[in-house]
Design a protein around this motif. Sequence first.
Motif, PDB file in Angstrom:
ATOM      1  N   LEU A 296      42.069  45.609  70.654  1.00  7.48           N
ATOM      2  CA  LEU A 296      42.088  44.646  71.752  1.00  7.48           C
ATOM      3  C   LEU A 296      43.506  44.156  72.009  1.00  7.48           C
ATOM      4  CD1 LEU A 296      40.546  42.894  73.811  1.00  7.48           C
ATOM      5  CD2 LEU A 296      40.254  41.177  72.014  1.00  7.48           C
ATOM      6  N   ASP A 297      44.255  43.895  70.931  1.00  2.00           N
ATOM      7  CA  ASP A 297      45.639  43.445  71.075  1.00  2.00           C
ATOM      8  C   ASP A 297      46.462  44.465  71.857  1.00  2.00           C
ATOM      9  OD1 ASP A 297      44.955  41.245  69.633  1.00  2.00           O
ATOM     10  OD2 ASP A 297      45.993  41.831  67.795  1.00  2.00           O
ATOM     11  N   SER A 298      46.301  45.751  71.520  1.00  2.00           N
ATOM     12  CA  SER A 298      47.073  46.801  72.185  1.00  2.00           C
ATOM     13  C   SER A 298      46.730  46.891  73.658  1.00  2.00           C
ATOM     14  CB  SER A 298      46.817  48.154  71.506  1.00  2.00           C
ATOM     15  OG  SER A 298      47.241  48.144  70.171  1.00  2.00           O
ATOM     16  N   VAL A 299      45.442  46.858  73.974  1.00  2.00           N
ATOM     17  CA  VAL A 299      44.995  46.969  75.365  1.00  2.00           C
ATOM     18  C   VAL A 299      45.511  45.782  76.189  1.00  2.00           C
ATOM     19  CG1 VAL A 299      42.992  46.957  76.905  1.00  2.00           C
ATOM     20  CG2 VAL A 299      42.958  48.353  74.837  1.00  2.00           C
ATOM     21  N   VAL A 300      45.367  44.569  75.634  1.00  2.65           N
ATOM     22  CA  VAL A 300      45.789  43.354  76.344  1.00  2.65           C
ATOM     23  C   VAL A 300      47.303  43.345  76.534  1.00  2.65           C
ATOM     24  CG1 VAL A 300      45.942  40.843  76.186  1.00  2.65           C
ATOM     25  CG2 VAL A 300      43.806  41.984  75.627  1.00  2.65           C
ATOM     26  N   GLN A 301      48.054  43.778  75.503  1.00  2.41           N
ATOM     27  CA  GLN A 301      49.511  43.796  75.608  1.00  2.41           C
ATOM     28  C   GLN A 301      49.989  44.801  76.649  1.00  2.41           C
ATOM     29  OE1 GLN A 301      50.201  44.343  71.380  1.00  2.41           O
ATOM     30  NE2 GLN A 301      51.348  42.448  71.300  1.00  2.41           N
ATOM     31  N   VAL A 302      49.312  45.955  76.706  1.00  4.72           N
ATOM     32  CA  VAL A 302      49.668  46.949  77.733  1.00  4.72           C
ATOM     33  C   VAL A 302      49.434  46.368  79.118  1.00  4.72           C
ATOM     34  CG1 VAL A 302      48.962  49.150  78.762  1.00  4.72           C
ATOM     35  CG2 VAL A 302      49.335  48.992  76.296  1.00  4.72           C
ATOM     36  N   PHE A 303      48.309  45.671  79.287  1.00  6.30           N
ATOM     37  CA  PHE A 303      48.001  45.027  80.575  1.00  6.30           C
ATOM     38  C   PHE A 303      49.080  44.015  80.917  1.00  6.30           C
ATOM     39  CE2 PHE A 303      46.224  41.537  83.039  1.00  6.30           C
ATOM     40  CZ  PHE A 303      45.573  42.203  84.067  1.00  6.30           C
ATOM     41  N   ASN A 304      49.446  43.176  79.939  1.00  2.00           N
ATOM     42  CA  ASN A 304      50.446  42.129  80.161  1.00  2.00           C
ATOM     43  C   ASN A 304      51.827  42.722  80.423  1.00  2.00           C
ATOM     44  OD1 ASN A 304      51.361  39.374  80.180  1.00  2.00           O
ATOM     45  ND2 ASN A 304      52.200  39.688  78.139  1.00  2.00           N
ATOM     46  N   ASN A 305      52.118  43.839  79.761  1.00  2.00           N
ATOM     47  CA  ASN A 305      53.435  44.447  79.841  1.00  2.00           C
ATOM     48  C   ASN A 305      53.644  45.274  81.110  1.00  2.00           C
ATOM     49  OD1 ASN A 305      55.916  44.926  78.066  1.00  2.00           O
ATOM     50  ND2 ASN A 305      55.415  46.994  78.709  1.00  2.00           N
ATOM     51  N   VAL A 306      52.576  45.917  81.596  1.00  2.00           N
ATOM     52  CA  VAL A 306      52.714  46.850  82.706  1.00  2.00           C
ATOM     53  C   VAL A 306      52.075  46.345  83.992  1.00  2.00           C
ATOM     54  CG1 VAL A 306      52.209  49.190  83.486  1.00  2.00           C
ATOM     55  CG2 VAL A 306      52.772  48.794  81.101  1.00  2.00           C
ATOM     56  N   VAL A 307      50.858  45.825  83.885  1.00  2.00           N
ATOM     57  CA  VAL A 307      50.076  45.503  85.081  1.00  2.00           C
ATOM     58  C   VAL A 307      50.510  44.180  85.713  1.00  2.00           C
ATOM     59  CG1 VAL A 307      47.760  45.128  86.013  1.00  2.00           C
ATOM     60  CG2 VAL A 307      48.109  46.812  84.199  1.00  2.00           C
ATOM     61  N   THR A 308      50.597  43.117  84.916  1.00  2.00           N
ATOM     62  CA  THR A 308      50.895  41.785  85.460  1.00  2.00           C
ATOM     63  C   THR A 308      52.199  41.726  86.254  1.00  2.00           C
ATOM     64  OG1 THR A 308      49.649  40.755  83.656  1.00  2.00           O
ATOM     65  CG2 THR A 308      51.131  39.343  84.894  1.00  2.00           C
ATOM     66  N   PRO A 309      53.329  42.294  85.745  1.00  2.19           N
ATOM     67  CA  PRO A 309      54.568  42.246  86.553  1.00  2.19           C
ATOM     68  C   PRO A 309      54.456  42.956  87.896  1.00  2.19           C
ATOM     69  CG  PRO A 309      55.072  42.776  84.267  1.00  2.19           C
ATOM     70  CD  PRO A 309      53.585  42.861  84.412  1.00  2.19           C
ATOM     71  N   SER A 310      53.569  43.961  87.985  1.00  4.09           N
ATOM     72  CA  SER A 310      53.400  44.678  89.251  1.00  4.09           C
ATOM     73  C   SER A 310      52.503  43.926  90.226  1.00  4.09           C
ATOM     74  CB  SER A 310      52.822  46.076  89.001  1.00  4.09           C
ATOM     75  OG  SER A 310      51.492  45.997  88.525  1.00  4.09           O
ATOM     76  N   LEU A 311      51.711  42.973  89.705  1.00  5.46           N
ATOM     77  CA  LEU A 311      50.805  42.208  90.566  1.00  5.46           C
ATOM     78  C   LEU A 311      51.486  41.008  91.208  1.00  5.46           C
ATOM     79  CD1 LEU A 311      47.486  42.175  88.471  1.00  5.46           C
ATOM     80  CD2 LEU A 311      48.065  43.631  90.409  1.00  5.46           C
ATOM     81  N   ASN A 312      52.502  40.455  90.541  1.00  2.69           N
ATOM     82  CA  ASN A 312      53.163  39.256  91.071  1.00  2.69           C
ATOM     83  C   ASN A 312      53.730  39.434  92.480  1.00  2.69           C
ATOM     84  OD1 ASN A 312      52.573  37.392  89.100  1.00  2.69           O
ATOM     85  ND2 ASN A 312      54.407  37.797  87.895  1.00  2.69           N
ATOM     86  N   PRO A 313      54.388  40.564  92.810  1.00  2.99           N
ATOM     87  CA  PRO A 313      54.854  40.732  94.197  1.00  2.99           C
ATOM     88  C   PRO A 313      53.715  40.697  95.208  1.00  2.99           C
ATOM     89  CG  PRO A 313      55.925  42.320  92.768  1.00  2.99           C
ATOM     90  CD  PRO A 313      54.858  41.666  91.947  1.00  2.99           C
TER      91      PRO A 313
END
Length: 317
Positions: free
Chosen positions: A268-285
């Motif tokens: 779960l830690d790995s999946v959540v960190q990947v989401f936080n590391n890759v997905v979230t920065p791309s959603l902010n714009p």
Amino acid sequence: MTMRNYTSVTEFILLGISNSEGLENMLFVLFLVFYVFALLGNLLIFLTILASPNLHTPMYFFLGNLAVFDIFFPSVNSPKMMDYLVGQSRTISYQGCASQIFFYHTLGCTECFLYTVMAYDRFVAICYPMRYTVIMNYRLCTCLTVGTWLGGFVHGSILIFLIFKLPYCGPNEVDSFFCDIPVVLSLACADTSLAQTVSFTNVGVVALTCFLLVLTSYTRIVISILKISSSEGRRRAFSTCSAHFTSILLFYGPVILVYLRPASSPWLDSVVQVFNNVVTPSLNPLIYSLRNKEVKLALKKVLTVSKLENEELHFSN
């Protein structure tokens, strides 16, 4: 004595996310799309704010800082993750692992402080609109911004000192796509209770303090908005804050799931960190451009000017 004298491990082996065998090509394409979108989207937001005089206000000054952050943050781990997925290298040097943890938490803490500052900015704008330009002056905005980056640096330095003063003599397999506190500390050849306690407290205190300040700001904001007599005024006020609040939820969700749970789950830690590391920065714009009328208009103007300049250049040639 230097940190290198404490350890016999010279590199770590990245194991990726368990049960993801056979999905490497799909994950590589997915990560690459999100990473490129994060870089281009945030660069476009930053350049739009820079090129639009009407956006030279404290709110967009902080948004520009967030865009810069969202360019740097995924760049800490994404290249190594994609390198792993195409099978080029599944190892990372001891120094490289330390660098990943340092920059990951320095930038993560900086973002935490930045969201708090942005919440304060919205609080002043809505609760004290007549005094907004006086309170949020250039000097205060500069000091707050420098403070966020300096605070993140101190936070990251404390964590890196605690984790890498411990001896690492094997095993050296990291159960993730990149190095982070939970997976690396489990490999130490000494008692990690102090490092775990201080790391948990450090991350927890920073995140909880910032979250409470954000919550306090938004509680005051909601109360002030509800006092606005016109429905149009209330709608505009809520619209101004909704993008920022959405970004905060996307940020604090992963932090709580990974660092503030009593029991650790590597998958779960790995999946959540990947989401936080890759997905979230791309959603902010997307969040800030789609939910903000001023940013949309400025983006349209910048893109139109750019298109006209290209057409003029084409005809002149």
